[in-house]
Design a protein around this motif. Structure first.
Motif, PDB file in Angstrom:
ATOM      1  N   GLY A 260       2.565  15.053   1.600  1.00  0.00           N
ATOM      2  CA  GLY A 260       3.806  14.560   1.317  1.00  0.00           C
ATOM      3  C   GLY A 260       4.708  16.020   0.486  1.00  0.00           C
ATOM      4  O   GLY A 260       4.655  16.781   1.600  1.00  0.00           O
ATOM      5  N   ASN A 261       5.253  15.817  -0.450  1.00  0.00           N
ATOM      6  CA  ASN A 261       5.957  17.058  -1.091  1.00  0.00           C
ATOM      7  C   ASN A 261       4.983  17.668  -2.101  1.00  0.00           C
ATOM      8  O   ASN A 261       5.450  18.217  -2.941  1.00  0.00           O
ATOM      9  CB  ASN A 261       6.965  16.777  -1.660  1.00  0.00           C
ATOM     10  N   LEU A 262       3.604  17.404  -2.204  1.00  0.00           N
ATOM     11  CA  LEU A 262       2.866  18.063  -3.191  1.00  0.00           C
ATOM     12  C   LEU A 262       2.414  19.723  -2.492  1.00  0.00           C
ATOM     13  O   LEU A 262       2.780  19.748  -1.363  1.00  0.00           O
ATOM     14  CB  LEU A 262       1.357  17.399  -2.961  1.00  0.00           C
TER      15      LEU A 262
ATOM     16  N   GLU B 149       0.909  -1.257  -0.031  1.00  0.00           N
ATOM     17  CA  GLU B 149      -0.108   0.059   0.138  1.00  0.00           C
ATOM     18  C   GLU B 149       0.943   1.220  -0.090  1.00  0.00           C
ATOM     19  O   GLU B 149       1.806   1.400   0.767  1.00  0.00           O
ATOM     20  CB  GLU B 149      -1.046   0.008   1.322  1.00  0.00           C
ATOM     21  N   THR B 150       0.707   2.270  -0.762  1.00  0.00           N
ATOM     22  CA  THR B 150       1.374   3.608  -0.935  1.00  0.00           C
ATOM     23  C   THR B 150       0.203   4.485  -0.022  1.00  0.00           C
ATOM     24  O   THR B 150      -0.931   4.625  -0.343  1.00  0.00           O
ATOM     25  CB  THR B 150       1.251   4.099  -2.448  1.00  0.00           C
ATOM     26  N   GLU B 151       1.239   5.141   0.936  1.00  0.00           N
ATOM     27  CA  GLU B 151       0.365   6.276   1.578  1.00  0.00           C
ATOM     28  C   GLU B 151       1.269   7.386   1.732  1.00  0.00           C
ATOM     29  O   GLU B 151       2.334   7.281   2.076  1.00  0.00           O
ATOM     30  CB  GLU B 151       0.163   5.562   2.799  1.00  0.00           C
ATOM     31  N   ILE B 152       0.665   8.503   1.498  1.00  0.00           N
ATOM     32  CA  ILE B 152       1.092   9.785   1.374  1.00  0.00           C
ATOM     33  C   ILE B 152       0.693  10.519   2.525  1.00  0.00           C
ATOM     34  O   ILE B 152      -0.585  10.879   2.467  1.00  0.00           O
ATOM     35  CB  ILE B 152       0.840  10.663   0.068  1.00  0.00           C
ATOM     36  N   PRO B 153       1.538  10.829   3.504  1.00  0.00           N
ATOM     37  CA  PRO B 153       0.879  11.624   4.788  1.00  0.00           C
ATOM     38  C   PRO B 153       0.435  12.978   4.664  1.00  0.00           C
ATOM     39  O   PRO B 153       1.235  13.879   3.724  1.00  0.00           O
ATOM     40  CB  PRO B 153       2.047  11.296   5.596  1.00  0.00           C
TER      41      PRO B 153
END
Length: 470
Positions: free
Chosen positions: A434-436, A384-388
């Motif tokens: 994240g870095n968005l 699973e990919t999770e972007i905090p």
């Protein structure tokens, strides 16, 4: 004076003791060192079966890209296939053949090469580039031997690639370590000395050492032999770099060419002087197990060549003319390999996102966004990919989660749901994933909402609030 003498004795004693301890080696991260030299992108499947077998993952392939074959779609597809098959490409740049020689490259060609290779989305963070091939052979340099010219080219290419992207790791051309001094070849040491005379410390400019550690002379060496013309030829090269040129770097080694030609029982003539198929398979196994795999300096070994059905290098080929494996293929395939994962750049881009211009206090907003994978990895491939979410203020924002069964390749998009919950405190708050890019949203108390002038969307929200009584 006695005190000085005593201190000297003590220091000498500790120096002697220290000399018995092993020196610190290069980083010992376990990696899959197995690789193979291929000639065409169509050989990737067989390469994967060989180098990622027996528990291994992310092996290596060395491949040549010529200056008359800079087709972006073709080579981006190659990079994408390497990504999907978990293969790390080592790209050797080349010119093209005219007559009996490879055309000599020019310093000004660097722009063409940096533009092209940087336009490709590589499968791993490190991008390995070899600057041409065996320049101590005249046939590789338009019939000339010109170490000073090669030094200038290596220096310029290294500088330009590094200035463009520090993730480009530049390697020297592998040298023919068995070549004598003559009209058509130059001794490798003499060639390297003349390079260093032209560009001082030229070998400090590279990031790894490419070695052609063949079992010479005549490809009749044994795997337990040592010296510059053995499968340990890279050791001689590293000693020259340290002792003769005083380079400070501990260069990792990529053996991009090696191996034994063999007698094919179906062929005759010139192949009779080589070892038979059984001996070659045994020698390769011995070299891997007793030399290359045990040496922490060696990061990859890509023997020449997986598939060459033509006569010129058929004796080196690991596949026969029908595409069936010789014994060496199956023997090396059976050797245990490391399961590892090289670094990949993970990058995302928001293609579509709708947020209300405000939220009332104590309210939950549920929305979705369209996210594009602009990095190197296949999202979801490792689970699973999770972007905090990162929040500033009285908000609760959910992480962006991508199901592990949903694989998103670079260039593809995915729709992801999220929620935002406002707290009791009004104000303007910001958040991001994240870095968005950072997003902003206003939270108003009910008293403000009813006194303000609303735009169309805000009126809709208020109407819904009225209807559902929240």
């Amino acid at each position: 004076m006695k005190k000085f003498f005593f201190v000297s004795i003590i220091l000498s004693f500790f120096s002697l003791i220290w000399s018995f301890f092993p020196k610190k080696a290069l980083a010992t991260e376990k990696i899959n060192k197995f690789g193979i030299h291929i000639l065409e992108p169509s050989d990737l499947e067989k390469a994967q079966e060989l180098v990622n077998s027996s528990g291994g993952d992310w092996g290596w392939v060395t491949i040549v890209i010529r200056d008359d074959d800079l087709n972006h779609d073709k080579w981006q597809k190659f990079m994408d296939n390497c990504r999907e098959k978990h293969l790390i490409p080592i790209v050797r740049i080349a010119t093209h053949v005219e007559g009996s020689y490879w055309v000599k490259p020019k310093v000004e060609d660097v722009q063409k090469w940096t533009n092209f290779l940087s336009s490709l989305n590589w499968p791993t963070e490190n991008k390995y580039v070899i600057i041409f091939n065996e320049p101590n052979q005249a046939k590789e340099w338009n019939g000339e031997i010109n170490p000073k010219e090669y030094a200038r080219i290596l220096s310029e290419f290294s500088d330009k690639f590094h200035s463009l992207d520090s993730k480009f790791l530049i390697l020297n051309s592998g040298f023919d370590l068995a070549a004598p001094n003559g009209k058509e070849t130059m001794d490798a040491l003499k060639f390297m000395e003349k390079m260093n005379e032209e560009v001082t410390n030229v070998f400090e400019k590279i990031d790894a050492w490419a070695s052609h550690s063949y079992p010479n002379h005549g490809y009749l060496g044994k795997p337990w032999e040592t010296g510059r013309t053995s499968v340990r030829g890279y050791e001689w090269e590293l000693s020259i770099l340290k002792n003769n040129f005083k380079i400070k770097k501990d260069l990792p080694v990529l053996i991009t060419e090696t191996g034994w030609p063999k007698i094919d029982k179906k062929t005759k003539g010139k192949y009779k002087k080589y070892y038979d198929e059984i001996a070659v398979a045994a020698y390769l196994k011995n070299a891997y197990e007793n030399v290359w795999l045990k040496d922490n300096k060696v990061k990859a070994v890509t023997p020449f060549v997986l598939n060459y059905p033509g006569e010129l290098f058929y004796d080196f080929s690991w596949l026969d003319k029908n595409g069936q494996p010789f014994l060496q293929y199956n023997i090396i395939k059976s050797l245990p390999k490391e399961n590892w994962w090289p670094k990949q750049e993970e990058k995302f881009e928001i293609k579509s996102l709708f947020l209300p211009s405000f939220l009332p206090v104590n309210t939950i907003y549920r929305g979705n966004l369209i996210l594009k994978n602009t990095g190197q990895s296949i999202l979801g491939e490792r689970g699973e990919t999770e972007i905090p979410a990162k929040v500033k203020g009285d908000l609760e924002v959910s992480n962006l989660k991508l199901n592990k069964n949903n694989l998103i390749k670079p260039g593809e998009t995915v729709k992801i749901e999220f929620s935002i919950k406002s707290g009791k405190i009004p104000g303007e708050f910001s958040f991001s994933w994240g870095n968005l890019p950072e997003q902003k949203i206003k939270v108003f108390p009910p008293s403000i909402l009813y006194q303000a002038k609303y735009n169309f969307w805000e009126k809709v929200v208020l109407k819904i609030r009225e209807i559902f009584n929240f």
